[in-house]
Design a protein around this motif. Structure first.
Motif, PDB file in Angstrom:
ATOM      1  N   ASN A  17       0.894  -1.150   0.093  1.00  0.00           N
ATOM      2  CA  ASN A  17      -0.132  -0.238  -0.067  1.00  0.00           C
ATOM      3  C   ASN A  17       0.866   1.379  -0.033  1.00  0.00           C
ATOM      4  N   ARG A  33       2.109   2.927  -5.814  1.00  0.00           N
ATOM      5  CA  ARG A  33       1.014   2.708  -6.844  1.00  0.00           C
ATOM      6  C   ARG A  33       1.318   3.333  -7.980  1.00  0.00           C
ATOM      7  N   ARG A  45      -5.653   3.679 -17.502  1.00  0.00           N
ATOM      8  CA  ARG A  45      -5.558   3.351 -16.144  1.00  0.00           C
ATOM      9  C   ARG A  45      -6.067   1.611 -15.912  1.00  0.00           C
ATOM     10  N   LEU A  55      -2.791  -0.835 -13.513  1.00  0.00           N
ATOM     11  CA  LEU A  55      -2.587  -0.629 -11.918  1.00  0.00           C
ATOM     12  C   LEU A  55      -2.194  -1.695 -11.287  1.00  0.00           C
ATOM     13  N   ASP A  56      -2.821  -2.875 -11.707  1.00  0.00           N
ATOM     14  CA  ASP A  56      -2.856  -4.034 -10.730  1.00  0.00           C
ATOM     15  C   ASP A  56      -1.350  -4.680 -10.671  1.00  0.00           C
ATOM     16  N   GLU A 101       2.097  -3.943  -6.064  1.00  0.00           N
ATOM     17  CA  GLU A 101       2.807  -4.476  -4.750  1.00  0.00           C
ATOM     18  C   GLU A 101       3.821  -5.726  -5.128  1.00  0.00           C
ATOM     19  N   TRP A 132       5.699  -5.860 -11.236  1.00  0.00           N
ATOM     20  CA  TRP A 132       4.636  -5.178 -11.988  1.00  0.00           C
ATOM     21  C   TRP A 132       4.918  -4.973 -13.489  1.00  0.00           C
ATOM     22  N   ILE A 145       5.781   4.679 -11.161  1.00  0.00           N
ATOM     23  CA  ILE A 145       5.692   3.921  -9.561  1.00  0.00           C
ATOM     24  C   ILE A 145       5.782   5.196  -8.535  1.00  0.00           C
ATOM     25  N   ASP A 153       1.504  13.640  -1.953  1.00  0.00           N
ATOM     26  CA  ASP A 153       0.737  12.984  -2.931  1.00  0.00           C
ATOM     27  C   ASP A 153      -0.327  13.770  -3.507  1.00  0.00           C
ATOM     28  N   ALA A 192      -5.590   9.591  -6.530  1.00  0.00           N
ATOM     29  CA  ALA A 192      -5.210   8.383  -7.526  1.00  0.00           C
ATOM     30  C   ALA A 192      -6.269   8.576  -8.640  1.00  0.00           C
ATOM     31  N   ASP A 203      -2.852  12.316 -11.232  1.00  0.00           N
ATOM     32  CA  ASP A 203      -1.479  11.646 -11.584  1.00  0.00           C
ATOM     33  C   ASP A 203      -1.031  12.854 -12.635  1.00  0.00           C
TER      34      ASP A 203
END
Length: 524
Positions: A369, A372, A380, A383-384, A387, A398, A418, A450, A453, A458
């Motif tokens: 977490n 991202r 988009r 995005l998966d 992690e 990724w 990232i 930040d 999202a 972005d």
């Protein structure tokens, strides 16, 4: 080569009939060596078998090559040469036979693992890395004393037995290597044991393709100029003297010591490590007294500790005596002299005193977490799995989608990235990134906060993150890159962004993609 498994004795049954062609379990070579188990095929196209000497009833390793004759000449010559050197850290060579259709070398079987296998399970502590390098340099020194070179020193030919014995195997005699090559390879062994990366890996072009093939060993972490990162930049806890020694051996601009001098120095370090004396100071590659500091031997160290203890006792006694005199005497104004409070120094700071050493950098344990994907111009849909870029496993990560029409994301977007949230401001010393393939262009940026999202968030983030850490990497020749130009010293960062602007071509011509396998952040 990698050798695994357990040896066994030959069965009491009569030997099987000799066959020709592909070897088989139970076959007897030269009416003496029974093949028990096929272990693997090495990088030179040879088969490695576990066997049994049915006469002496001992396990052996059998290395076969097809065909024999001229194609096996180099292997057999190397085996004959190696058999002339007897050393506890060299694998014993028992036999070398050429049957024209095939040739084979019979050598000592070692119950254990290669250094490559050991480090695959985790890098070694400095003391064990030093011990292994010491054993290897001793074996190299014995070879050089005969006028020969090993020429094939790498993590696959260094074997560590289950009993702790370290042995070197599989020399070659192709004439391309020198004693200096062997000595620099010892530096590579140290680097690999300490970091898990091989500093001598060179990308090579696959025939008929512009794609670069991967090395079986992970390449060293490199900066934008291609310079490898020092072991202390890759992991915490490497002593400065061992870091310096390793990098000196790998520096082609510096002359290397002879193998016997290197073996002597590593022997002293190995002995000191057993006494837990690791802060040894600079090493001296010389056989004479050049006035430089030497590493104390274990016996000298004990003597020095005893002398130091006596000095401390004497100083404490002197201090107590002075305090007693001051406390019982009268000052000129009739007042007792001041008594320093516990833990407070009465000595003023002197200009020019050295600053206390900075804390050793340590890896930041990032969670899924805390990262991202940043995709300001895309749909988009990528995005998966981000992690996986911080899960500690470089075998998965990724990935972007596969793009057509050009290396810049099919000319559809300016880039992707990232975002890394360190959780709190930290004094970052380095960021290491492992990509799935070479040929990527990327840079590291930083910002102060930040953003939401979303596509608009972005875009705002990319616009705000204009400060770069060092120079960008352009079409990298390696999969491992290192960002370590964090200036000024002491500045703290909480938000870092890996920004990718150019993708490498995949094996499917005309398609481009990249994977970020692992991101490692070191901070004080």
């Amino acid at each position: 080569m990698t050798q695994v498994g357990e040896g066994q004795e030959a069965d009491e049954a009569a030997p099987s009939v000799m066959t020709f062609g592909a070897p088989a379990v139970g076959e007897i070579l030269a009416e003496r060596y029974e093949l028990a188990e096929h272990i693997n095929d090495d990088s030179a196209g040879r088969q490695v078998w576990r066997g049994v000497d049915v006469i002496l009833r001992r396990p052996v390793a059998v290395v076969l090559r097809y065909p024999g004759g001229d194609s096996a000449k180099e292997m057999l010559q190397a085996a004959v040469a190696a058999s002339r050197v007897i050393h506890p850290n060299l694998v014993g060579v028992y036999d070398a036979i050429d049957e024209e259709d095939r040739a084979y070398v019979v050598r000592e079987w070692v119950d254990g693992h290669s250094l490559r296998e050991l480090v695959a399970d985790g890098v070694l502590d400095p003391a064990r890395a030093t011990s292994i390098a010491h054993a290897v340099s001793g074996a190299i020194s014995a070879i050089h004393a005969t006028g020969m070179v090993h020429g094939n020193l790498h993590p696959g030919t260094v074997m560590v037995g289950d009993d702790g014995r370290v042995v070197l195997a599989d020399a070659r005699t192709d004439g391309a290597d020198t004693p200096e090559t062997d000595v620099r390879a010892v530096g590579g062994i140290l680097y690999y044991a300490l970091t898990g990366h091989w500093p001598h890996t060179e990308a090579s072009l696959t025939a008929g393709s512009t794609r670069r093939s991967r090395s079986p060993l992970p390449d060293a972490v490199r900066d934008a100029s291609g310079t490898i990162a020092a072991p202390r930049q890759v992991r915490a806890g490497v002593p400065a003297y061992l870091d310096d020694l390793t990098m000196d051996l790998l520096d082609s601009q510096l002359a290397v010591p002879s193998s016997d001098v290197l073996a002597a120095e590593l022997g002293r370090l190995d002995a000191a490590a057993e006494e837990h004396y690791l802060d040894s100071g600079p090493l001296r590659f010389t056989s004479g007294d050049d006035g430089g500091p030497d590493l104390p031997t274990p016996g000298n160290r004990k003597m020095l500790i005893g002398i130091a203890a006596l000095l401390v006792i004497a100083l404490v006694g002197l201090s107590l005596g002075i305090n007693a005199l001051v406390g019982n005497g009268d000052s000129t104004d009739g007042q007792a002299g001041p008594t320093p409070s516990t833990g407070t120094s009465t000595q003023p700071a002197v200009a020019g005193d050295p600053e206390p050493p900075a804390a050793t950098p340590r890896k930041v344990n990032l969670k899924g977490n805390q990262v991202r994907v940043i995709d300001p111009d895309g749909t988009r849909s990528e995005l998966d799995d981000v992690e996986k870029a911080v899960d500690g496993d470089s075998n998965e990560g990724w990935e972007t989608e596969s793009y057509r029409g050009g290396s810049k994301f099919g000319n559809a977007k300016s880039g992707m990235g990232i975002l890394i949230n360190l959780g709190e401001p930290r004094e970052v010393t380095s960021v290491q990134v492992v990509f799935s393939d070479p040929g990527v262009s990327a840079e590291l940026r930083w910002g102060t906060k930040d953003f939401p999202a979303s596509a608009s968030g972005d875009r705002a983030l990319v616009a705000a993150y204009t400060n770069r850490i060092g120079n960008p990497f352009e079409k990298t020749e390696n999969t491992n890159v290192l960002f370590n130009q964090f200036v000024p010293p002491g500045q703290k960062y909480q938000y870092l962004m890996l920004w990718i602007t150019d993708l490498p071509e995949t094996e499917s011509s005309g398609r481009y993609k990249i994977g970020v396998q692992e991101i490692t952040v070191q901070s004080r």
